[in-house]
Design a protein around this motif. Structure first.
Motif, PDB file in Angstrom:
ATOM      1  N   ARG A 216       0.281  12.283  -2.578  1.00  0.00           N
ATOM      2  CA  ARG A 216      -0.157  10.860  -2.519  1.00  0.00           C
ATOM      3  C   ARG A 216       0.423  10.158  -1.255  1.00  0.00           C
ATOM      4  NH1 ARG A 216      -2.712   9.084  -7.206  1.00  0.00           N
ATOM      5  NH2 ARG A 216      -2.668  10.253  -9.044  1.00  0.00           N
ATOM      6  N   LEU A 217      -0.492   9.357  -0.774  1.00  0.00           N
ATOM      7  CA  LEU A 217      -0.247   8.583   0.437  1.00  0.00           C
ATOM      8  C   LEU A 217       0.187   7.380  -0.136  1.00  0.00           C
ATOM      9  CD1 LEU A 217      -3.466   9.283   2.466  1.00  0.00           C
ATOM     10  CD2 LEU A 217      -1.235  10.485   2.666  1.00  0.00           C
ATOM     11  N   ASN A 218       0.754   6.595   0.918  1.00  0.00           N
ATOM     12  CA  ASN A 218       1.421   5.240   0.307  1.00  0.00           C
ATOM     13  C   ASN A 218       0.362   4.300   0.044  1.00  0.00           C
ATOM     14  OD1 ASN A 218       3.791   6.231   1.398  1.00  0.00           O
ATOM     15  ND2 ASN A 218       3.345   5.480   3.504  1.00  0.00           N
TER      16      ASN A 218
ATOM     17  N   ILE B  28     -10.522  11.598  -1.621  1.00  0.00           N
ATOM     18  CA  ILE B  28      -9.471  10.514  -1.547  1.00  0.00           C
ATOM     19  C   ILE B  28      -8.880  10.788  -0.100  1.00  0.00           C
ATOM     20  CG2 ILE B  28      -7.016   9.980  -2.087  1.00  0.00           C
ATOM     21  CD1 ILE B  28      -8.109  11.241  -4.867  1.00  0.00           C
ATOM     22  N   LEU B  29      -8.564  11.911   0.406  1.00  0.00           N
ATOM     23  CA  LEU B  29      -8.270  11.914   1.911  1.00  0.00           C
ATOM     24  C   LEU B  29      -9.051  11.260   2.872  1.00  0.00           C
ATOM     25  CD1 LEU B  29      -6.293  15.487   1.604  1.00  0.00           C
ATOM     26  CD2 LEU B  29      -5.330  13.215   1.491  1.00  0.00           C
ATOM     27  N   THR B  30     -10.449  11.751   2.857  1.00  0.00           N
ATOM     28  CA  THR B  30     -11.437  11.137   3.728  1.00  0.00           C
ATOM     29  C   THR B  30     -11.469   9.587   3.418  1.00  0.00           C
ATOM     30  OG1 THR B  30     -13.180  11.836   2.377  1.00  0.00           O
ATOM     31  CG2 THR B  30     -12.641  13.478   4.126  1.00  0.00           C
ATOM     32  N   ASN B  31     -11.726   9.283   2.258  1.00  0.00           N
ATOM     33  CA  ASN B  31     -11.660   7.775   2.264  1.00  0.00           C
ATOM     34  C   ASN B  31     -10.486   7.178   2.879  1.00  0.00           C
ATOM     35  OD1 ASN B  31     -12.722   5.340   0.569  1.00  0.00           O
ATOM     36  ND2 ASN B  31     -10.404   5.457  -0.079  1.00  0.00           N
ATOM     37  N   ARG B  32      -9.059   7.615   2.925  1.00  0.00           N
ATOM     38  CA  ARG B  32      -8.119   7.090   3.580  1.00  0.00           C
ATOM     39  C   ARG B  32      -8.363   6.784   5.142  1.00  0.00           C
ATOM     40  NH1 ARG B  32      -2.757   5.385   3.027  1.00  0.00           N
ATOM     41  NH2 ARG B  32      -3.577   5.043   0.811  1.00  0.00           N
TER      42      ARG B  32
ATOM     43  N   GLY C 298      -3.905   1.483  11.406  1.00  0.00           N
ATOM     44  CA  GLY C 298      -3.049   1.839  10.285  1.00  0.00           C
ATOM     45  C   GLY C 298      -1.875   1.043   9.975  1.00  0.00           C
ATOM     46  N   PHE C 299      -1.156   1.513   8.966  1.00  0.00           N
ATOM     47  CA  PHE C 299      -0.014   0.766   8.603  1.00  0.00           C
ATOM     48  C   PHE C 299       1.262   1.471   8.329  1.00  0.00           C
ATOM     49  CE2 PHE C 299      -1.517   2.195   4.692  1.00  0.00           C
ATOM     50  CZ  PHE C 299      -3.090   1.615   4.778  1.00  0.00           C
ATOM     51  N   ASN C 300       2.425   0.970   8.718  1.00  0.00           N
ATOM     52  CA  ASN C 300       3.758   1.580   8.837  1.00  0.00           C
ATOM     53  C   ASN C 300       3.941   2.071   7.344  1.00  0.00           C
ATOM     54  OD1 ASN C 300       4.356   0.814  11.350  1.00  0.00           O
ATOM     55  ND2 ASN C 300       5.149  -0.847  10.750  1.00  0.00           N
TER      56      ASN C 300
ATOM     57  N   ALA D 141       1.468  -3.102  -2.628  1.00  0.00           N
ATOM     58  CA  ALA D 141       2.639  -4.163  -2.165  1.00  0.00           C
ATOM     59  C   ALA D 141       2.012  -5.413  -1.971  1.00  0.00           C
ATOM     60  CB  ALA D 141       3.083  -3.505  -0.835  1.00  0.00           C
ATOM     61  N   THR D 142       3.006  -6.448  -1.846  1.00  0.00           N
ATOM     62  CA  THR D 142       2.887  -7.915  -1.681  1.00  0.00           C
ATOM     63  C   THR D 142       2.587  -8.098  -0.016  1.00  0.00           C
ATOM     64  OG1 THR D 142       5.277  -8.450  -1.422  1.00  0.00           O
ATOM     65  CG2 THR D 142       3.653  -8.713  -3.618  1.00  0.00           C
ATOM     66  N   GLU D 143       3.028  -7.293   0.712  1.00  0.00           N
ATOM     67  CA  GLU D 143       2.963  -7.699   2.428  1.00  0.00           C
ATOM     68  C   GLU D 143       1.690  -7.325   2.588  1.00  0.00           C
ATOM     69  OE1 GLU D 143       5.374  -6.382   6.344  1.00  0.00           O
ATOM     70  OE2 GLU D 143       5.728  -5.244   4.621  1.00  0.00           O
TER      71      GLU D 143
END
Length: 497
Positions: free
Chosen positions: A302-304, A481-485, A495-497, A53-55
């Motif tokens: 898959r996470l955001n 992948i999950l632990t990297n997040r 975190g982010f929304n 995303a660009t935000e």
């Protein structure tokens, strides 16, 4: 000889009070004012390895730091909440904050006058010597004759009572006390940010441990499926051997493969138990184990996507960076405190009270007394101790600058590293999915060829090992992948929304 400027005690006291008032109003504080140091590192406008995303990331940070809600797993949320309540590392960090908060109150008390209540009662016993005259007689010649006297000692008792209110106040003429208060406040801020850092680290460690536990349970499911497959394959080989369609070598190979599959289950059970115990300790519980849960095969979500971020914003939100900067502020304030300690100290003292030898008459107005004065203590010779103390505080500030710069660079590195690993891990997972598909097709083809007698059983064993290894690699890739997040949230400080 007449002096041009006679020393008047009242004028001296007036000058002291006037100088104190000016410094209290205009803030005469010695030492440098704090400015964030320039670590001379070119910070880019966005993270090099961010995409999506660009935000910016920092514009989407959740205010409550409950970044684990992004996983959408009620069990993770429950575990995180329990850790926040019962983890002893978090409790210890909170106790440190309470300690520094009390230290700030102690430091601020130096800016106010101190007073107390002093009551003393004294009784003195002593002997009083007295001399008595002897007998007086008149001699034959008419002369008066005084006989020898007697010495007497009389016991006497004297009482003395004193009731007073002593008061003292140090005029912070050079800002020494103000700088000490500034340092104490910065220490409190650093302790609070360290508490947040500990909280982030403990929650991240807990969630990573839970994800490892789930991965171990999935690997145990795969291991049991592998045992079942080898058991079925052994029955097939033995059936063909009994019909004379296969040799004894194939039977031995099938039994060896089954034994190897069975031996791989025990280390997984051990690792699962150790992980469960570690998770229980993080949650403030007694280390205990439980049977593995059944995990579904369709579990990966898959996470955001990670939005791009502005690295400069990291300096204003990551708790360990904020704690390091607060430590810098404290070190800077202590330079001024040490510098002000080299100048004279002025204290105002006073005492209001009563003194009497009769307790009933102690509070009488005629027994009242008032004393007041000013003390000036100036260091004249200390063999360079105060100068060395100031140099030591300056050196500690330089050390704090180095610590701050290292923490900032480490934070940037952790974020960039987590973003880089995320891209590579997602690419790796896509390739492993293709590997799993091909391994399953290869195993099916190998079993068909063996049943038809076209190829030997060794090809089937190789295909079985490759299929099991591919499926286990997929579980480990998902875990990475999950632990990297989790590591990314920890590096970002939220975190982010």
């Amino acid at each position: 000889m007449k002096t041009l400027f006679p020393l008047n005690p009242r004028m001296i006291l007036f000058s002291i009070f006037a100088a104190a008032a000016v410094c209290m109003v205009y803030g005469c504080s010695l030492g440098p004012e704090y400015q964030r140091p320039d670590i001379k590192v070119a910070v880019p406008d966005r993270y090099d390895n961010a995409s999506g995303a660009t935000e910016p990331i920092e514009n989407r940070i959740t205010g409550g730091d409950r970044w684990w809600l992004e996983f959408g797993d009620p069990e993770i949320s429950r575990i995180a909440g329990e850790v926040l309540k019962h983890n002893w590392d978090i409790r210890r960090a909170a106790a440190v904050v309470a300690e520094f908060r009390a230290g700030l109150i102690i430091s601020r008390s130096d800016r106010f006058p101190t007073t107390g209540l002093d009551f003393s009662a004294e009784r003195t016993h002593r002997k009083v010597k007295s001399q008595t005259m002897g007998d007086i007689t008149i001699g034959p010649s008419g002369r008066v004759i005084i006989g020898p006297g007697q010495t007497r000692y009389t016991d006497t008792t004297e009482d003395f009572y004193n009731l007073s209110l002593p008061m003292s106040y140090e005029i912070d003429l050079w800002g020494r006390i103000a700088r000490a208060n500034e340092a104490a406040l910065a220490d409190l801020l650093a302790a609070d940010e360290n508490r947040r850092a500990v909280t982030h680290s403990v929650v991240a460690e807990t969630i990573s441990t839970y994800l490892e536990l789930e991965a171990l349970e999935r690997r145990m499911v795969l291991a049991k499926q592998n045992i079942d497959n080898h058991t079925s394959a052994l029955k097939l080989v033995e059936g063909r051997y009994n019909l004379g369609l296969s040799d004894v070598l194939a039977v031995r190979q099938a039994k060896r493969a089954l034994a190897q599959a069975q031996s791989e289950l025990s280390p997984l059970r051990q690792a699962l138990g150790e992980t469960q115990q570690a998770l229980a300790v993080l949650m403030g519980r007694y280390p205990e184990t439980r049977p593995p849960r059944i995990q579904s095969e369709d579990y990966f979500k898959r996470l955001n996507p990670v939005p791009p971020g502005m690295p400069a914003e990291l300096l204003r939100r990551r708790p360990d960076i904020l704690a390091a900067e607060a430590a810098l502020q404290a070190a800077n304030a202590r330079i001024g405190e040490a510098h002000a300690a080299r100048f004279p100290r002025i204290s105002l003292t006073g005492r209001f009270g009563y003194a009497s030898s009769d307790l009933d008459d102690l509070l009488s107005s005629r027994r009242q007394s008032i004393n007041y004065g000013a003390d000036l203590l100036a260091p004249l010779f200390n063999a360079g101790r105060l100068k060395a103390a100031e140099n030591a505080t300056a050196a500690r500030y330089d050390r704090a600058v180095a610590d701050y710069a290292k923490i900032v660079l480490t934070a940037f590195s952790e974020v960039e590293g987590a973003l880089l690993r995320r891209k590579e891990l997602l690419d790796k997972r896509d390739r492993i999915l293709n590997l799993v598909k091909e391994a399953a097709a290869t195993l099916e083809a190998a079993e068909m060829r063996y049943q038809r007698g076209v190829s030997g059983y060794l090809n089937v064993l190789e295909a079985q090992r490759a299929n099991y290894s591919a499926r286990e690699s997929l579980v480990m890739a998902d875990l990475s992948i999950l632990t990297n997040r989790v590591s990314l949230h920890r590096a970002l400080g939220g975190g982010f929304n």
